[in-house]
Design an enzyme around this catalytic site. Structure first.
Site, PDB file in Angstrom:
ATOM      1  N   HIS A   1       3.936   0.294   2.940  1.00  0.00           N
ATOM      2  CA  HIS A   1       2.828   1.041   3.552  1.00  0.00           C
ATOM      3  C   HIS A   1       3.349   2.314   4.228  1.00  0.00           C
ATOM      4  CE1 HIS A   1       1.263  -3.233   3.792  1.00  0.00           C
ATOM      5  NE2 HIS A   1       0.290  -2.635   3.142  1.00  0.00           N
TER       6      HIS A   1
ATOM      7  N   ARG B   1       2.929 -10.668   1.648  1.00  0.00           N
ATOM      8  CA  ARG B   1       2.991 -12.109   1.365  1.00  0.00           C
ATOM      9  C   ARG B   1       4.423 -12.639   1.301  1.00  0.00           C
ATOM     10  NH1 ARG B   1      -1.907 -10.832  -1.937  1.00  0.00           N
ATOM     11  NH2 ARG B   1      -3.598 -12.101  -1.076  1.00  0.00           N
TER      12      ARG B   1
END
Ligand code: PAF
Length: 281
Positions: free
Chosen positions: A34, A184
């Protein structure tokens, strides 16, 4: 950094910001992947907005919506440090007001691979991304190549709906040992984490074969499978070599740019990864 929790708040803040505006849509639990999107947005836009919304409609009934990792304080600190100007953190009720019944469905691209394994997933993604675009009115929006099919679906919807936003795809960011960064990854037990390295190793083996001149689609898929099948904890959902424009599965000699992608489960954790094979390389 200014924070908006409602659509009205965001629109009021946006009105006083200089353009162009770059949007980084996220579901939070931010990592270096990100951060690379934020930096790309920061480099090209006067204003950077980031949305942080764990979108319930893109999770299936048996998926990890409720346990999806969340850490608001850490996300805020990362956004501050990376120079995000506007942070949109809406509630589910704000994004899906009572009685909401509109879904954006992108068609064939969203029903294969991830779409086949996760029915309805891309309708949820397309719907929330369309809403985020209409709320934030970005000039550019930034997405990672790690979710290669998502990127294709978003490019398609932007073109089909004639949305005035440039979609910018950014390279996959990997851990030093090759594992593609993902929110995840935090679910993986130590032994699963070790065995998950077979994903990037398998893709690298296929790229090496490709560089040696191997063009047969099933031989290339086999290179990936061999690495992953050697891991006792890994369960392959798919290993695909598909036309990069249509995502149709390829057979025989590969002449077009092709997306080599995979999804593999380790216990309840599902990981994806990919690489693009270019005929000229
Ligand atoms: O890639 C994600 O994090 C999500 O799918 C997105 C694009 C933010 C939509 O919820």
């Amino acid at each position: 950094m200014q924070i908006a929790r409602t659509v009205a708040e965001f629109r009021a803040l946006r009105a006083s910001q200089p353009g162009p505006l770059g949007l980084v849509p996220t579901m939070g639990y931010l990592h270096e992947g990100h951060q690379s999107l934020i930096r790309a947005a920061r480099a090209a836009n006067a204003t950077v907005a980031l949305s942080l919304f764990v979108n319930p409609t893109q999770f299936g009934p048996n998926e990890d919506f409720t346990r999806y990792p969340r850490d608001e304080a850490r996300d805020l600190a990362i956004c501050e440090a990376e120079g995000v100007d506007l942070l949109l953190m809406p509630s589910v009720e704000e994004m899906y007001p009572a009685g909401a019944s509109t879904t954006v469905s992108v068609g064939p691209l969203s029903t294969v691979l991830e779409g086949a394994a996760r029915p309805g997933h891309f309708d949820g993604v397309a719907t929330v991304v369309t809403k985020l675009f209409t709320i934030t009115e970005p000039d550019r929006a930034y997405f990672g190549q790690k979710d290669a099919q998502q990127l294709m679906v978003i490019r398609r919807l932007t073109e089909d709906l004639r949305l005035p936003v440039e979609i910018v795809g950014c390279p996959i960011i990997r851990e030093p040992d090759g594992l593609a960064m993902s929110s995840r990854n935090v679910y993986l037990a130590p032994e699963e984490r070790t065995q998950a390295l077979a994903l990037s190793r398998g893709l690298r083996a296929a790229v090496a074969a490709w560089d040696d001149g191997v063009r047969d689609a099933s031989s290339l898929r086999s290179r990936v499978r061999e690495e992953i099948e050697a891991q006792p904890l890994a369960r392959i959902d798919y290993v695909s070599l598909a036309d990069q424009g249509t995502l149709s599965e390829l057979e025989g000699p590969v002449m077009l740019p092709a997306l080599l992608s995979l999804a593999v489960r380790f216990g309840a954790t599902r990981l994806i990864d990919n690489v693009v094979l270019e005929p000229s390389s």
